[in-house]
Design a protein around this motif. Structure first.
Motif, PDB file in Angstrom:
ATOM      1  N   THR A  14     -13.255  28.482 -12.597  1.00  0.00           N
ATOM      2  CA  THR A  14     -14.725  29.090 -12.691  1.00  0.00           C
ATOM      3  C   THR A  14     -14.584  30.258 -12.186  1.00  0.00           C
ATOM      4  OG1 THR A  14     -15.553  27.122 -13.328  1.00  0.00           O
ATOM      5  CG2 THR A  14     -17.140  28.743 -11.932  1.00  0.00           C
ATOM      6  N   PHE A  15     -14.327  30.326 -10.441  1.00  0.00           N
ATOM      7  CA  PHE A  15     -14.855  31.319  -9.602  1.00  0.00           C
ATOM      8  C   PHE A  15     -12.962  32.294  -9.474  1.00  0.00           C
ATOM      9  CE2 PHE A  15     -17.511  28.483  -7.540  1.00  0.00           C
ATOM     10  CZ  PHE A  15     -17.974  29.385  -6.617  1.00  0.00           C
ATOM     11  N   LEU A  16     -12.072  31.856  -9.862  1.00  0.00           N
ATOM     12  CA  LEU A  16     -10.674  32.591 -10.271  1.00  0.00           C
ATOM     13  C   LEU A  16     -10.350  32.701 -10.475  1.00  0.00           C
ATOM     14  CD1 LEU A  16      -8.796  30.639  -6.832  1.00  0.00           C
ATOM     15  CD2 LEU A  16     -10.922  32.458  -6.508  1.00  0.00           C
ATOM     16  N   VAL A  65     -11.534  30.342   1.722  1.00  0.00           N
ATOM     17  CA  VAL A  65     -10.603  31.573   2.190  1.00  0.00           C
ATOM     18  C   VAL A  65     -10.982  32.671   0.580  1.00  0.00           C
ATOM     19  CG1 VAL A  65      -9.113  32.329   2.401  1.00  0.00           C
ATOM     20  CG2 VAL A  65      -9.311  30.261   3.975  1.00  0.00           C
ATOM     21  N   ARG A  66     -10.507  32.252  -0.557  1.00  0.00           N
ATOM     22  CA  ARG A  66     -10.746  33.501  -1.366  1.00  0.00           C
ATOM     23  C   ARG A  66     -12.030  34.200  -1.875  1.00  0.00           C
ATOM     24  NH1 ARG A  66      -5.904  31.680  -6.036  1.00  0.00           N
ATOM     25  NH2 ARG A  66      -6.016  33.507  -6.331  1.00  0.00           N
ATOM     26  N   ASP A  67     -13.506  33.520  -2.295  1.00  0.00           N
ATOM     27  CA  ASP A  67     -14.171  33.784  -2.776  1.00  0.00           C
ATOM     28  C   ASP A  67     -15.367  33.593  -1.627  1.00  0.00           C
ATOM     29  OD1 ASP A  67     -17.313  32.969  -4.144  1.00  0.00           O
ATOM     30  OD2 ASP A  67     -15.305  34.257  -5.940  1.00  0.00           O
ATOM     31  N   PRO A  68     -15.739  34.880  -1.747  1.00  0.00           N
ATOM     32  CA  PRO A  68     -17.488  34.624  -0.223  1.00  0.00           C
ATOM     33  C   PRO A  68     -18.212  33.710  -0.804  1.00  0.00           C
ATOM     34  CG  PRO A  68     -16.458  36.976  -1.382  1.00  0.00           C
ATOM     35  CD  PRO A  68     -15.411  36.083  -2.092  1.00  0.00           C
ATOM     36  N   ASP A  69     -18.055  34.515  -2.242  1.00  0.00           N
ATOM     37  CA  ASP A  69     -19.952  33.529  -2.753  1.00  0.00           C
ATOM     38  C   ASP A  69     -19.563  32.281  -2.323  1.00  0.00           C
ATOM     39  OD1 ASP A  69     -21.304  35.540  -3.616  1.00  0.00           O
ATOM     40  OD2 ASP A  69     -20.269  35.472  -5.745  1.00  0.00           O
ATOM     41  N   ALA A  92     -22.853  32.539 -19.476  1.00  0.00           N
ATOM     42  CA  ALA A  92     -23.903  33.636 -19.782  1.00  0.00           C
ATOM     43  C   ALA A  92     -24.663  33.713 -17.937  1.00  0.00           C
ATOM     44  CB  ALA A  92     -24.642  33.128 -20.559  1.00  0.00           C
ATOM     45  N   ASP A  93     -24.378  32.665 -17.864  1.00  0.00           N
ATOM     46  CA  ASP A  93     -25.315  32.570 -16.732  1.00  0.00           C
ATOM     47  C   ASP A  93     -23.776  32.148 -15.604  1.00  0.00           C
ATOM     48  OD1 ASP A  93     -26.980  32.676 -13.959  1.00  0.00           O
ATOM     49  OD2 ASP A  93     -28.703  31.203 -14.761  1.00  0.00           O
ATOM     50  N   TRP A  94     -23.305  33.161 -14.932  1.00  0.00           N
ATOM     51  CA  TRP A  94     -22.068  33.284 -13.926  1.00  0.00           C
ATOM     52  C   TRP A  94     -23.000  31.646 -12.561  1.00  0.00           C
ATOM     53  CZ3 TRP A  94     -21.019  33.826  -9.191  1.00  0.00           C
ATOM     54  CH2 TRP A  94     -18.793  33.583  -8.543  1.00  0.00           C
ATOM     55  N   SER A  95     -23.223  32.963 -11.907  1.00  0.00           N
ATOM     56  CA  SER A  95     -24.438  32.385 -10.217  1.00  0.00           C
ATOM     57  C   SER A  95     -24.546  30.846 -10.898  1.00  0.00           C
ATOM     58  CB  SER A  95     -24.954  33.099 -10.290  1.00  0.00           C
ATOM     59  OG  SER A  95     -25.507  32.730  -9.204  1.00  0.00           O
ATOM     60  N   ARG A  96     -25.533  30.628 -12.258  1.00  0.00           N
ATOM     61  CA  ARG A  96     -26.075  29.204 -11.710  1.00  0.00           C
ATOM     62  C   ARG A  96     -25.004  28.122 -12.249  1.00  0.00           C
ATOM     63  NH1 ARG A  96     -30.138  27.482 -16.108  1.00  0.00           N
ATOM     64  NH2 ARG A  96     -30.339  24.826 -15.539  1.00  0.00           N
ATOM     65  N   ALA A  97     -23.721  28.069 -12.920  1.00  0.00           N
ATOM     66  CA  ALA A  97     -22.681  27.896 -13.537  1.00  0.00           C
ATOM     67  C   ALA A  97     -21.878  27.026 -12.101  1.00  0.00           C
ATOM     68  CB  ALA A  97     -22.127  28.363 -14.420  1.00  0.00           C
ATOM     69  N   THR A 122     -27.126  21.730 -20.266  1.00  0.00           N
ATOM     70  CA  THR A 122     -26.909  22.488 -20.956  1.00  0.00           C
ATOM     71  C   THR A 122     -26.531  24.258 -20.790  1.00  0.00           C
ATOM     72  OG1 THR A 122     -28.665  21.613 -22.321  1.00  0.00           O
ATOM     73  CG2 THR A 122     -28.476  23.602 -23.162  1.00  0.00           C
ATOM     74  N   LYS A 123     -25.578  24.451 -21.229  1.00  0.00           N
ATOM     75  CA  LYS A 123     -25.106  26.170 -20.887  1.00  0.00           C
ATOM     76  C   LYS A 123     -24.982  26.692 -21.803  1.00  0.00           C
ATOM     77  CE  LYS A 123     -22.129  23.971 -17.152  1.00  0.00           C
ATOM     78  NZ  LYS A 123     -20.981  23.790 -15.745  1.00  0.00           N
ATOM     79  N   THR A 124     -24.793  28.075 -21.540  1.00  0.00           N
ATOM     80  CA  THR A 124     -24.225  28.761 -22.692  1.00  0.00           C
ATOM     81  C   THR A 124     -23.236  29.582 -22.749  1.00  0.00           C
ATOM     82  OG1 THR A 124     -27.345  28.974 -23.447  1.00  0.00           O
ATOM     83  CG2 THR A 124     -25.830  31.054 -23.091  1.00  0.00           C
ATOM     84  N   CYS A 125     -22.499  29.467 -23.224  1.00  0.00           N
ATOM     85  CA  CYS A 125     -20.946  30.383 -23.096  1.00  0.00           C
ATOM     86  C   CYS A 125     -20.707  31.239 -23.664  1.00  0.00           C
ATOM     87  CB  CYS A 125     -20.040  29.208 -24.296  1.00  0.00           C
ATOM     88  SG  CYS A 125     -19.598  28.265 -23.113  1.00  0.00           S
TER      89      CYS A 125
END
Length: 308
Positions: free
Chosen positions: A165-167, A211-215, A176-181, A232-235
């Motif tokens: 998800t991060f890398l 280390v690798r992802d600031p979020d 569809a909503d990466w930040s929420r997931a 429920t997720k939207t892809c």
């Protein structure tokens, strides 16, 4: 490994209390405006102590890690004062010393039972995977490879849903909503870190992502926690477009650290039809690749024998 991105494991309780105290609106908590300038957001230590009916010194010692053994009644009072959600309350009880320390879990990734692998293979219309507590992908079927990614093409250490998800740019683009997931992933991992603080692979994963992802580093420091539940997720799939899918999670009685996760769509919905088309396309693509492989073997028998 650089561990500066993760809080010290020996004061997880204090770090969590500070983060939740900062998130409480003093006015909503019933604290009067005394006219003093608030230098930091949230409740002051003395206000938390007042609401929880404990001494200020006791709150200070808890937050500084000088006291870890806490009675259940005090923890309940702190949870009420901090207005903790059910998952946060569970996490508070997990990181505090309110019961004998559980035995350290053995590191590594346990094998998936053959009957569970067979179940995956007999679900051609339902993408499904088997995960452990760290969200390592231990087993998968053809449908999940078509929907998410070809797990078989990845190195064993890369088969982790949070890491992907991060890398992984391809995996990231599926949301569809990466930040929420992504926030949900961090909250689930933080909950598991509280339950298994000595899991070396989980700590290594959190350290690497920090280390690798600031979020990830920011959200991990926020101490949001969440237990596993139906989602429920939207892809946004590159082949069939948008799919709204229910993420069903089932525990495995014979392996408590594992769970079966299935992705389903509402019957007769556009997402259900899109998922059906995707799985048909995947089966046809697999057949084409198998045909090409067979053709290559028939044309180059000597080469095949040497490889074998």
């Amino acid at each position: 490994m650089d561990h500066r991105a993760t809080p010290a494991r020996d004061n997880e309780l204090g770090a969590f209390l500070r983060s939740r105290r900062a998130a409480v609106d003093p006015h909503r908590a019933g604290m009067p405006d005394d006219g003093r300038l608030r230098r930091v957001p949230g409740l002051r230590r003395e206000e938390l102590a007042q609401l929880a009916h404990v001494s200020v010194d006791y709150v200070v010692r808890l937050e500084q890690g000088r006291t870890r053994r806490v009675s259940r009644s005090v923890l309940d009072a702190l949870a009420d004062a901090l207005q903790l959600a059910p998952d946060e309350r569970e996490y508070l009880l997990t990181v505090a010393d309110v019961a004998p320390v559980a035995a350290v879990r053995r590191p590594g990734r346990p094998a998936v039972a053959p009957c569970l692998r067979q179940l995956l293979d007999t679900m051609p219309g339902i993408p499904a995977v088997v995960l452990n507590r760290r969200m390592d992908v231990l087993a998968w079927n053809r449908g999940s490879a078509a929907l998410l990614t070809d797990f078989g093409a990845l190195h064993r250490d890369e088969r982790n849903l949070i890491r992907l998800t991060f890398l992984d740019d391809h995996f990231r683009a599926l949301y569809a909503d990466w930040s929420r997931a992504a926030r949900e992933c961090v909250a689930v991992l933080r909950m598991e870190a509280g339950r298994t603080p000595h899991d070396p692979e989980l700590n290594a994963l959190a350290g690497e992502l920090g280390v690798r992802d600031p979020d990830f580093r920011t959200w991990w420091a926020g101490h949001q926690v969440r237990g596993r539940r139906q989602l429920t997720k939207t892809c946004l799939h590159p082949v069939v477009g948008a799919l709204s899918l229910d993420v069903q999670q089932f525990s495995v009685d014979t392996h408590p650290d594992q769970q079966l996760v299935a992705y389903t769509a509402e019957p007769d919905s556009p997402s259900h039809e899109a998922l059906r088309v995707l799985l048909q396309w995947s089966a046809a693509d697999t057949g084409r690749r198998d045909d090409r492989s067979t053709s290559s073997e028939s044309l180059q028998p000597g080469l095949v024998r040497r490889i074998r």
